[in-house]
Structures are given as structure tokens and as C-alpha cells.
Design a protein around this motif. Structure first.
Motif, PDB file in Angstrom:
ATOM      1  N   GLU A 191       0.341  -0.863   0.052  1.00 21.92           N
ATOM      2  CA  GLU A 191       0.120  -0.131  -0.293  1.00 21.92           C
ATOM      3  C   GLU A 191       0.971   1.319   0.124  1.00 21.92           C
ATOM      4  O   GLU A 191       0.612   2.040  -1.038  1.00 21.92           O
ATOM      5  N   THR A 192       1.922   0.941   0.402  1.00 27.41           N
ATOM      6  CA  THR A 192       2.797   2.416   0.345  1.00 27.41           C
ATOM      7  C   THR A 192       3.937   2.619  -0.845  1.00 27.41           C
ATOM      8  O   THR A 192       3.346   4.009  -1.228  1.00 27.41           O
ATOM      9  N   CYS A 195       0.150   3.712  -3.154  1.00 30.30           N
ATOM     10  CA  CYS A 195      -0.029   4.981  -2.753  1.00 30.30           C
ATOM     11  C   CYS A 195       1.842   6.495  -3.420  1.00 30.30           C
ATOM     12  O   CYS A 195       0.784   7.071  -4.841  1.00 30.30           O
ATOM     13  N   LEU A 215      -9.803   1.768  -3.981  1.00 29.05           N
ATOM     14  CA  LEU A 215      -8.976   1.106  -3.542  1.00 29.05           C
ATOM     15  C   LEU A 215      -9.300   0.438  -2.282  1.00 29.05           C
ATOM     16  O   LEU A 215     -10.220   0.397  -1.569  1.00 29.05           O
ATOM     17  N   PRO A 218      -7.775  -0.188   3.352  1.00 28.40           N
ATOM     18  CA  PRO A 218      -5.922  -0.226   4.243  1.00 28.40           C
ATOM     19  C   PRO A 218      -5.913  -0.234   5.168  1.00 28.40           C
ATOM     20  O   PRO A 218      -6.711  -0.916   5.997  1.00 28.40           O
ATOM     21  N   HIS A 223      -4.076   6.512   5.344  1.00 28.96           N
ATOM     22  CA  HIS A 223      -2.334   5.855   5.094  1.00 28.96           C
ATOM     23  C   HIS A 223      -3.079   6.751   3.134  1.00 28.96           C
ATOM     24  O   HIS A 223      -1.729   7.190   2.777  1.00 28.96           O
ATOM     25  N   TYR A 224      -4.283   6.513   2.826  1.00 24.82           N
ATOM     26  CA  TYR A 224      -4.964   6.623   1.002  1.00 24.82           C
ATOM     27  C   TYR A 224      -5.422   8.848   1.669  1.00 24.82           C
ATOM     28  O   TYR A 224      -5.074   9.549   0.474  1.00 24.82           O
ATOM     29  N   LYS A 225      -5.440   9.633   2.647  1.00 20.11           N
ATOM     30  CA  LYS A 225      -5.842  10.766   2.730  1.00 20.11           C
ATOM     31  C   LYS A 225      -4.980  11.894   1.559  1.00 20.11           C
ATOM     32  O   LYS A 225      -5.822  12.365   0.981  1.00 20.11           O
ATOM     33  N   LEU A 227      -4.093  10.670  -1.093  1.00 21.16           N
ATOM     34  CA  LEU A 227      -5.278  10.974  -2.315  1.00 21.16           C
ATOM     35  C   LEU A 227      -5.814  11.380  -2.750  1.00 21.16           C
ATOM     36  O   LEU A 227      -6.456  12.286  -3.480  1.00 21.16           O
ATOM     37  N   VAL A 236     -12.520   9.031  -4.152  1.00 22.95           N
ATOM     38  CA  VAL A 236     -11.866   7.338  -3.372  1.00 22.95           C
ATOM     39  C   VAL A 236     -12.327   7.125  -3.120  1.00 22.95           C
ATOM     40  O   VAL A 236     -13.478   7.532  -2.201  1.00 22.95           O
ATOM     41  N   ASN A 255     -11.233   6.072   7.747  1.00 23.71           N
ATOM     42  CA  ASN A 255     -11.219   6.485   6.437  1.00 23.71           C
ATOM     43  C   ASN A 255     -11.829   7.699   5.863  1.00 23.71           C
ATOM     44  O   ASN A 255     -12.397   7.291   5.497  1.00 23.71           O
TER      45      ASN A 255
END
Length: 297
Positions: A191-192, A195, A215, A218, A223-225, A227, A236, A255
Motif C-alpha cells: 500500500e505504501t 500510494c 482502493l 488499507p 493511509h490514502y488521505k 490521494l 476515492v 478512513n
């Protein structure tokens, strides 16, 4: 049909995207979960008739409206059929206020370098033309990541954005879906990498071009904030990926800014044998729970 109205609903609406796009490979399983065994149909045509009946029943349920269901992702055969006496995409927007999307990928290639790229989509231009004619707003296409492979994940994201740009050229909004398999040991590491790779591509998009991202929920909340907050991202959405509805909802609620785009988790508990009242109550409870998780972040 107002594109601006649909864009605003997708961007800012308080709800989620329903995934009604089971393909040939996943339809038998979807029907089995719905209470229809494989001996109930004798051909692919009969199978797709049955799954279209299921999708139509969902779309016509009183709770399935734009108040909580912002959009719905359709399989190509669904786009080509009718619901309630109208072409499916037209029915969803005009009667339910649900924005229609279309699954455009042709399935997955064999695994290589820890990932499964999409198979070639040879008729993409003509399919996108038909989608525009049918009143489709955007598209969805799925790849799969099975390992934290830097080169593999980069190849997945490269392919997704390459095709995404073709879709944007046709005036449609692509949902880019690089699914990370939930059972892999190095999910957080994958995931890192993912992203970072997505952010690189977003940074090269010119002003006026927006994509959506779909996605896997996570391992680390938000984690995807970066994006979610990116100016080239319309929205998203999260896939349930095999998590139960309760676990998917729980993860989603942590999330901020992500909303659901669930398939199996949406239809969990629905059955062909239910009366309309039972069916409508079940789908309403499902929609309510997914809606709550989507707006609580």
C-alpha cells in the motif's frame, strides 16, 4: 442528462457507489450467494438473465436511490439491457438519481512480478462510444496486486493511467482500481508503494482532468488521505475485497473522505427466495449500514 449535476453528486454526495458489475467469471458465485445454484440455468444467456433480474430487483428497491447510493457500476451486458422499461443507465439516473458507471476491463492477465495486469481491451474506443451514447458517466477497470513488488505495482499503475487517459479523452471519468489482495503478508508495504506510484501519476495530470480511485481498505487508517485530498481526484472509493460487510464498514469508517464501493458486501443476505418485502428490508438495512460507514469518516 446533466453531466455537471452528476459530477457534483459524485464529488460531494453523502453516500456510496454500488458495484453491480459481476462479470462472467464471478456471476455463478454471485448467483449462488443469492440462492440460485448452477443447475438452475443451462447456458450463459440464462445465467446473465438471472443476474440481470437480481440487479434490476436491487435497483428498483425503494431504498436504492441517489440519497444514499450516489452511483452504480454496471457490467456491459447490464448497460445493453433495460430496467423498468428503459435502458439501464437511463433508468438509474432518471428514475433513481443514481449515476451510472461501466466496467470496461476484460479481466486479468496471468500473474507476473507479483501482480495481475489487465488483459488487452481491443474494442475500448467503440465501447466508450457506446457508453457515451447510453448516458454512462464514468468507467471502472481492475488490476490486482499480490505482493509488495515495486516494479510490479509501478506496471499496474502505469497501465491503469495509460488507459485512464484514453477514457478521459472520451469525456468519461475513469475509476482506477489497483486492488491489493487482503490476505497477503506484505499488504501494508504494498500500500505504501501503491500510494506513491498513484501520486506520481496524479501529479502529471493537467488541470481539468480528474480521475476516481477504487482502493482496498488499507492496514493503516487514512493511509490514502493524500490521494483523497489531491486536486486531480474526484473521489476515492473503497472495495470490500472479501472482508465481511461489518469489517469492511468498520475499516471504512476510520478512513476520512473514503466512501464505499461494495459488491458482495452490498448483496450479503439477499436471496432470490425472499418476498419483495423481505428483500427490500434486507437491501435497505445493507444500504443504511454502508451509507453510515461512508459518511462517518
Amino acid at each position: 442528462m446533466s453531466k455537471a449535476e452528476q459530477t457534483e453528486q459524485v464529488r460531494a454526495g453523502q453516500g456510496f457507489i454500488a458495484a453491480l458489475d459481476q462479470s462472467g467469471g464471478s456471476t455463478p458465485k454471485a448467483l449462488r450467494l443469492y440462492g440460485i445454484e448452477e443447475d438452475a440455468y443451462g447456458s450463459d444467456e440464462e445465467m446473465f438473465d438471472l443476474v440481470h433480474d437480481m440487479r434490476t430487483r436491487i435497483a428498483q428497491a425503494p431504498a436504492f436511490t441517489g440519497d444514499k447510493v450516489l452511483g452504480a457500476i454496471l457490467f456491459e451486458m447490464t448497460m445493453d439491457r433495460e430496467m423498468g422499461g428503459k435502458p439501464s443507465a437511463q433508468y438509474l439516473w432518471e428514475e433513481r438519481r443514481v449515476v451510472p458507471f461501466l466496467k470496461v476491463d476484460k479481466g486479468l492477465a496471468d500473474e507476473a512480478d507479483g501482480v495481475q495486469l489487465m488483459k488487452p481491451i481491443p474494442d475500448l474506443d467503440s465501447l466508450l462510444g457506446r457508453a457515451n451514447d447510453a448516458g454512462i458517466f464514468g468507467t471502472k477497470m481492475r488490476s490486482v496486486i499480490n505482493a509488495a513488488s515495486q516494479s510490479g505495482i509501478a506496471a499496474v499503475v502505469d497501465q491503469q493511467f495509460e488507459i485512464g487517459n484514453i477514457i478521459l479523452d472520451h469525456g468519461l471519468v475513469p475509476i482506477i482500481e489497483p486492488e491489493v489482495t487482503i490476505s497477503i503478508q506484505d499488504k501494508a508495504e504494498a500500500e505504501t508503494i501503491l500510494c506513491d506510484e498513484i501520486a506520481k501519476h496524479l501529479d502529471t495530470l493537467p488541470e481539468g482532468r480528474e480521475v476516481m480511485l477504487k482502493l482496498t481498505l488499507p492496514e493503516t487508517a487514512n493511509h490514502y488521505k493524500p490521494l483523497v485530498d489531491h486536486p486531480r481526484v474526484l473521489r476515492v472509493v473503497a472495495l470490500s475485497g472479501g472482508y465481511s460487510r461489518d469489517e469492511a464498514n468498520d475499516r471504512l469508517s476510520k478512513n476520512t473522505g473514503m466512501i464505499a464501493s461494495f459488491s458482495r458486501a452490498l448483496t450479503e443476505g439477499l436471496s432470490a427466495q425472499q418476498s419483495d418485502a423481505e428483500f427490500n428490508d434486507t437491501i435497505a438495512a445493507s444500504i443504511d449500514s454502508i451509507h453510515r460507514a461512508s459518511v462517518s469518516g
